[in-house]
Write an enzyme that holds these catalytic residues in place. Structure first.
Site, mmCIF file in Angstrom:
data_model
loop_
_atom_site.group_PDB
_atom_site.id
_atom_site.type_symbol
_atom_site.label_atom_id
_atom_site.label_comp_id
_atom_site.label_asym_id
_atom_site.label_seq_id
_atom_site.Cartn_x
_atom_site.Cartn_y
_atom_site.Cartn_z
ATOM 1 N N ASP A 115 8.469 -5.280 44.660
ATOM 2 C CA ASP A 115 9.470 -5.230 45.563
ATOM 3 C C ASP A 115 9.545 -5.197 46.923
ATOM 4 O O ASP A 115 10.386 -6.273 47.593
ATOM 5 C CB ASP A 115 10.070 -3.910 44.985
ATOM 6 C CG ASP A 115 10.690 -2.956 43.700
ATOM 7 O OD1 ASP A 115 10.886 -4.132 42.964
ATOM 8 O OD2 ASP A 115 11.027 -1.803 42.876
ATOM 9 N N LYS A 155 8.461 5.449 39.852
ATOM 10 C CA LYS A 155 7.878 4.835 40.181
ATOM 11 C C LYS A 155 6.735 5.371 41.151
ATOM 12 O O LYS A 155 5.981 5.073 41.987
ATOM 13 C CB LYS A 155 8.647 4.061 41.221
ATOM 14 C CG LYS A 155 9.154 2.806 40.455
ATOM 15 C CD LYS A 155 10.315 2.133 41.770
ATOM 16 C CE LYS A 155 11.403 1.320 40.769
ATOM 17 N NZ LYS A 155 11.324 0.217 41.895
HETATM 18 P P1 NAP Z 1 17.974 5.918 44.047
HETATM 19 O O1 NAP Z 1 16.894 6.263 44.361
HETATM 20 O O2 NAP Z 1 18.661 6.678 43.582
HETATM 21 O O3 NAP Z 1 18.481 5.692 45.691
HETATM 22 C C1 NAP Z 1 19.828 5.637 45.904
HETATM 23 C C2 NAP Z 1 19.730 5.862 47.600
HETATM 24 O O4 NAP Z 1 21.771 5.297 47.251
HETATM 25 C C3 NAP Z 1 20.277 7.407 47.859
HETATM 26 O O5 NAP Z 1 20.012 7.086 49.148
HETATM 27 C C4 NAP Z 1 21.904 8.153 47.420
HETATM 28 O O6 NAP Z 1 21.872 9.244 48.049
HETATM 29 C C5 NAP Z 1 23.072 6.646 47.819
HETATM 30 N N1 NAP Z 1 24.198 6.580 46.504
HETATM 31 C C6 NAP Z 1 24.360 7.300 45.861
HETATM 32 N N2 NAP Z 1 24.975 7.262 45.270
HETATM 33 C C7 NAP Z 1 26.219 7.245 46.804
HETATM 34 C C8 NAP Z 1 27.382 7.694 47.855
HETATM 35 N N3 NAP Z 1 28.534 7.483 45.742
HETATM 36 N N4 NAP Z 1 27.784 7.140 48.415
HETATM 37 C C9 NAP Z 1 26.557 7.096 49.216
HETATM 38 N N5 NAP Z 1 24.893 7.401 49.166
HETATM 39 C C10 NAP Z 1 25.240 7.309 47.805
HETATM 40 O O7 NAP Z 1 18.339 4.632 43.545
HETATM 41 P P2 NAP Z 1 17.527 3.228 43.881
HETATM 42 O O8 NAP Z 1 16.264 2.856 42.594
HETATM 43 O O9 NAP Z 1 16.920 2.934 45.220
HETATM 44 O O10 NAP Z 1 18.239 2.010 42.975
HETATM 45 C C11 NAP Z 1 20.041 1.810 44.467
HETATM 46 C C12 NAP Z 1 20.412 0.284 43.771
HETATM 47 O O11 NAP Z 1 19.769 -0.524 44.244
HETATM 48 C C13 NAP Z 1 20.765 0.480 41.844
HETATM 49 O O12 NAP Z 1 21.817 0.117 42.072
HETATM 50 C C14 NAP Z 1 19.601 -0.871 41.657
HETATM 51 O O13 NAP Z 1 19.944 -1.173 39.882
HETATM 52 C C15 NAP Z 1 18.905 -1.117 42.762
HETATM 53 N N6 NAP Z 1 17.863 -2.272 42.977
HETATM 54 C C16 NAP Z 1 18.006 -3.678 42.808
HETATM 55 C C17 NAP Z 1 16.920 -4.071 42.982
HETATM 56 C C18 NAP Z 1 17.136 -5.382 42.718
HETATM 57 O O14 NAP Z 1 15.635 -6.217 42.394
HETATM 58 N N7 NAP Z 1 17.348 -6.378 42.466
HETATM 59 C C19 NAP Z 1 15.589 -3.483 43.293
HETATM 60 C C20 NAP Z 1 15.427 -1.405 42.740
HETATM 61 C C21 NAP Z 1 17.159 -1.106 42.928
HETATM 62 P P3 NAP Z 1 21.830 10.367 47.111
HETATM 63 O O15 NAP Z 1 20.898 10.724 47.332
HETATM 64 O O16 NAP Z 1 22.759 11.569 48.443
HETATM 65 O O17 NAP Z 1 22.620 11.144 46.250
#
Ligand code: NAP
Length: 293
Positions: A106, A70
């Site tokens: 988004d 992205k």
């Molecule tokens: P990302 O960039 O990897 O960010 C994930 C965040 O969660 C980071 O801040 C990460 O911290 C934190 N995290 C991960 N594991 C954790 C844990 N065990 N305890 C506490 N914090 C934790 O991922 P993303 O792209 O933002 O996506 C996140 C989620 O949103 C996914 O499940 C995705 O499918 C969902 N999503 C849904 C939509 C929708 O349209 N519904 C759109 C976008 C995303 P660290 O960096 O420290 O690991």
């Protein structure tokens, strides 16, 4: 023929083909939606350049972008929409008037779905969550959090980010230049029981942007053990698989309103489809195409 597709990695479980193929079929538009997986360890820029050349010469009419590209697609594009520039991430690309444009659906996708959910709560229980917008707590500070925090801030919410690495939240705020409407910085707390208990009573909206609870680790929850939920709040979990996460289950048990990420997923896809085809997206049909998951 309309040729659409998505770049990212991995893509095997992406729901985007279902969403867009259902929309094309409903509108009787001949077309397809392809998967273009590019492994992160790929050598060089060639796969990207090839796809963007196809967009420029009309062999492709639109592309979605997902994890992990992205941000890294940005140097290939001629122009970013203001929202993509502000968030620093692109999920939709199109070629318009000889310009390769990077957009981010988004942000408006989340805003539109949140508004819909809040309206339905207001219809069921008038005044329950008032005043709206007020205080929102965003769990996580990754890619999705950027879109959510930006959308909430723009709609007048006072946002606090709870992250296991608070420095990641600080970086998010700094890189997006976010100062809220009251000229205050967005709050940052640790994602732990003590810190959450310190802020939770003031909160009307909690948004989970971490992947915790997503299949296959369905028993994981981002809400720290022993933290109190607010008395009245909407819990918006961006995770949509499973539809009822551990967070949603515990919030329901505490008597709170809940929603999962399916509405946002459909809305961001619908907005991308409209950018590409210029036609109103059949949202109900798109929703039906993915709701079984
Ligand atoms: P990302 O960039 O990897 O960010 C994930 C965040 O969660 C980071 O801040 C990460 O911290 C934190 N995290 C991960 N594991 C954790 C844990 N065990 N305890 C506490 N914090 C934790 O991922 P993303 O792209 O933002 O996506 C996140 C989620 O949103 C996914 O499940 C995705 O499918 C969902 N999503 C849904 C939509 C929708 O349209 N519904 C759109 C976008 C995303 P660290 O960096 O420290 O690991």
């Amino acid at each position: 023929m309309i040729h659409l597709g998505i770049i990212g990695y991995p893509l095997a479980h992406s729901l985007s083909p279902r969403l867009h193929k259902a929309a094309l079929q409903e509108l009787k538009l001949e077309g397809d939606y392809g998967l273009f997986p590019i492994p992160p360890q790929h050598e060089g820029l060639q796969p990207f350049q090839e796809l963007f050349r196809k967009l420029r010469n009309g062999e492709l009419n639109g592309l979605n972008v997902t994890i992990p590209y992205k941000q890294s697609v940005i140097p290939f594009l001629d122009e970013l929409t203001p929202v993509a520039r502000a968030v620093g991430a692109v999920n939709t690309i199109y070629y318009h008037q000889h310009i390769l444009v990077g957009d981010n659906t988004d942000v408006p996708g989340f805003s539109a779905d949140l508004e819909k959910v809040l309206l339905s709560i207001e219809n069921k229980k008038p005044g329950l969550l008032e005043p709206i917008p007020s205080n929102a707590l965003v769990l996580g500070a990754g890619g999705a959090a950027r879109a959510v925090v930006y959308a909430l801030d723009r709609s007048g919410w006072q946002v606090t980010i709870a992250a296991r690495r608070p420095e990641q939240a600080e970086e998010l705020i700094k890189s997006m230049g976010l100062i809220n409407a009251f000229n205050q910085k967005i709050g940052v707390v640790n994602l732990d029981t003590f810190s959450i208990n310190g802020v939770s009573s003031e909160i009307q909206l909690i948004v989970n942007t971490t992947p915790l609870g997503m299949a296959p680790n369905v028993d994981a929850s981002p809400w720290p053990d022993g933290s109190a939920f607010p008395k009245r709040a909407l819990i918006y979990d961006l995770v949509y698989n499973p539809p009822e996460t551990a967070l949603i289950r515990s919030a329901k048990a505490a008597g709170l309103f809940t929603t999962n990420g399916l509405g946002m997923l459909v809305e961001q896809a619908a907005l991308a489809f409209e950018r590409w085809t210029g036609q109103p997206a059949p949202r109900q049909v798109m929703h039906k195409a993915v709701v079984v998951f």
